[in-house]
Write a protein that holds these residues in place. Structure first.
Motif, PDB file in Angstrom:
ATOM      1  N   GLU A  13      -0.279   5.674   3.714  1.00  0.00           N
ATOM      2  CA  GLU A  13      -0.062   4.297   3.268  1.00  0.00           C
ATOM      3  C   GLU A  13      -1.112   3.885   2.238  1.00  0.00           C
ATOM      4  N   THR A  14      -0.708   2.986   1.342  1.00  0.00           N
ATOM      5  CA  THR A  14      -1.638   2.387   0.392  1.00  0.00           C
ATOM      6  C   THR A  14      -2.242   1.150   1.038  1.00  0.00           C
ATOM      7  N   LEU A  46      -1.574  -8.281  -5.997  1.00  0.00           N
ATOM      8  CA  LEU A  46      -2.481  -7.988  -4.883  1.00  0.00           C
ATOM      9  C   LEU A  46      -3.280  -9.247  -4.544  1.00  0.00           C
ATOM     10  N   TYR A  54      -5.404  -1.829   1.001  1.00  0.00           N
ATOM     11  CA  TYR A  54      -6.529  -2.471   0.327  1.00  0.00           C
ATOM     12  C   TYR A  54      -7.745  -2.438   1.257  1.00  0.00           C
ATOM     13  N   PHE A  69      -1.346  -1.177 -12.989  1.00  0.00           N
ATOM     14  CA  PHE A  69      -0.849  -0.260 -11.971  1.00  0.00           C
ATOM     15  C   PHE A  69      -1.888   0.820 -11.743  1.00  0.00           C
ATOM     16  N   CYS A  70      -2.476   0.842 -10.551  1.00  0.00           N
ATOM     17  CA  CYS A  70      -3.476   1.860 -10.224  1.00  0.00           C
ATOM     18  C   CYS A  70      -3.801   1.747  -8.741  1.00  0.00           C
ATOM     19  N   CYS A  71      -4.716   2.584  -8.292  1.00  0.00           N
ATOM     20  CA  CYS A  71      -5.179   2.558  -6.910  1.00  0.00           C
ATOM     21  C   CYS A  71      -5.820   1.202  -6.606  1.00  0.00           C
ATOM     22  N   TYR A  72      -5.576   0.686  -5.418  1.00  0.00           N
ATOM     23  CA  TYR A  72      -6.125  -0.612  -5.040  1.00  0.00           C
ATOM     24  C   TYR A  72      -7.649  -0.604  -4.989  1.00  0.00           C
ATOM     25  N   SER A 107       4.751   5.617  -4.452  1.00  0.00           N
ATOM     26  CA  SER A 107       3.431   5.360  -5.001  1.00  0.00           C
ATOM     27  C   SER A 107       2.973   3.958  -4.618  1.00  0.00           C
ATOM     28  N   TYR A 108       2.020   3.399  -5.356  1.00  0.00           N
ATOM     29  CA  TYR A 108       1.460   2.095  -5.007  1.00  0.00           C
ATOM     30  C   TYR A 108       2.575   1.050  -4.989  1.00  0.00           C
ATOM     31  N   ALA A 129       5.748   0.295  -9.806  1.00  0.00           N
ATOM     32  CA  ALA A 129       5.686  -0.063  -8.389  1.00  0.00           C
ATOM     33  C   ALA A 129       7.061   0.050  -7.732  1.00  0.00           C
TER      34      ALA A 129
END
Length: 419
Positions: free
Chosen positions: A268-269, A368, A271, A100-103, A360-361, A389
């Protein structure tokens, strides 16, 4: 409390002062007109000489005391370069990434063209699940990436010990560290390598840009190796345009207009595909130097607002706050909380978004799609990452919040979290 009740309660404080167009930023990195003018001048004269980077490097050395510094076009580029440098002479070794983290962490692994293995995240502390990390290390890992999320610092003592036993190098992702400290020392100085980001939502902004810091001989060798791989800097006009927009949208009603335009995808998150590795633009170097002191002044305001909101969150069964070690002090880039299912659904409402409350993400890295071909253990369970998530959301803490905004947030917390 019924769904209708919490919606009505959440709308009421927003309507009391500002209505639908009062829309707070989820996160804020301070800017000034002087910083923008410095960026414009740097771009206009194409200040690409090595001396143009010296002010930022000097500031980084004073704060972090690294043995070597490399300025890059983005934090993602810095992490990509670190992975390339560490794993270049370790054929077949994988990069261990948090589930779990930033893309952008996945983007970096793909940009470095290295195998990836995931380890789980403790949902109650946002730290590595050590049992999961141990299992991942047994599968052949050469680099371990550990991220400080939302300004919450991670104590890397045990991670460093596990890495040493496995012959792996720890890369500290301090892109979101934003004023966090451990035992009085700034987060981003615990391991062999550390990555910083100067993106728009990172507390200290250059409209882009990043840095790779080395703290030992192995880290110095990595920087020497990858420094030769970086392409020349772009001039930086897109960054300057983005910074100007960021400066203009600080006011809540202008941000409300922009947030209503779906194609901007604010908050928005997303990629992002890997990009060629480059050195930092003149714009990012100039603006980071000009906003350094402003970013420092932001930290006490974030901490004060976070403490007020944490008091409101106490005894609210719909929310669980994130724990930190006693010797750690968060910088509260944002305030993460675990929400019960009903409360988490409330985060998707327009009322919550206007307050700066955000999900969050939306999925762990194992889900992903672009990472799947490079991730050998993506079918593992990762219960912590999946829980985060599904349930994590963040509240704003920045200095642009006024007393009315904080009161509205407290109303929302009680209305949504009291069930």
């Amino acid at each position: 409390m019924s769904v209708a009740s919490w919606r009505a309660a959440a709308r009421a404080p927003a309507a009391a002062g500002g209505g639908a167009w009062r829309h707070q930023l989820p996160v804020y990195s301070p800017l000034s007109l002087r910083a923008l003018l410095d960026g414009l001048r740097a771009t206009a004269r194409r200040a690409l000489a090595p001396s143009a980077a010296e002010p930022v490097i000097t500031l980084l050395r004073q704060r972090y005391a690294p043995r070597a510094v490399l300025l890059t076009e983005s934090g993602t580029a810095a992490l990509t370069a670190a992975l390339v440098g560490v794993l270049q002479d370790r054929p077949g070794a994988a990069a261990a990434l948090p589930a779990f983290c930033c893309y952008d962490v996945a983007t970096a692994a793909l940009g470095a063209d290295v195998p990836a293995l995931l380890y789980d995240t403790d949902p109650h502390s946002l730290t590595p699940d050590l049992d999961s990390l141990r299992a991942t290390l047994r599968q052949g890992v050469g680099a371990i990436v550990v991220a400080h999320l939302f300004g919450y610092p991670v104590d890397l003592g045990e991670v460093n010990r596990l890495a040493a036993d496995a012959g792996a190098v720890v890369i500290e992702d301090a892109a979101q560290a934003a004023g966090a400290t451990l035992e009085g020392r700034v987060a981003g100085a615990q391991s062999s390598l550390a990555v910083l980001s100067f993106g728009r939502g990172k507390g200290l902004t250059g409209g882009g840009g990043g840095a790779l810091l080395a703290y030992d001989a192995a880290g110095e060798r990595v920087i020497a190796r990858v420094g030769e791989l970086l392409r020349a800097a772009r001039r930086g006009w897109p960054e300057l345009a983005a910074l100007t927009g960021q400066w203009l949208l600080v006011h809540w009603n202008l941000y409300g207009v922009a947030a209503a335009l779906p194609w901007l995808r604010l908050g928005e998150t997303i990629y992002r595909e890997p990009r060629p590795l480059r050195v930092a633009t003149p714009v990012s170097r100039a603006v980071v130097a000009a906003t350094w002191r402003l970013a420092d002044q932001e930290v006490p305001a974030r901490r004060g607002h976070a403490e007020q909101l944490l008091r409101a969150l106490q005894r609210q069964p719909g929310f669980e706050t994130i724990g930190t070690p006693r010797h750690a002090r968060p910088g509260y880039l944002r305030l993460p909380v675990l929400a019960a299912p009903t409360a988490r659904r409330a985060v998707a409402s327009a009322a919550a978004r206007r307050l700066g409350v955000m999900p969050s993400y939306p999925q762990p890295l194992c889900d992903l799609g672009p990472l799947a071909p490079r991730c050998a253990n993506r079918a593992a369970a990762f219960p912590g990452g999946r829980l985060l998530a599904a349930r994590l959301c963040t509240l704003p803490t920045h200095s642009r919040l006024d007393a009315r905004d904080l009161t509205r947030l407290e109303h929302w917390i009680r209305a949504v979290g009291g069930s």
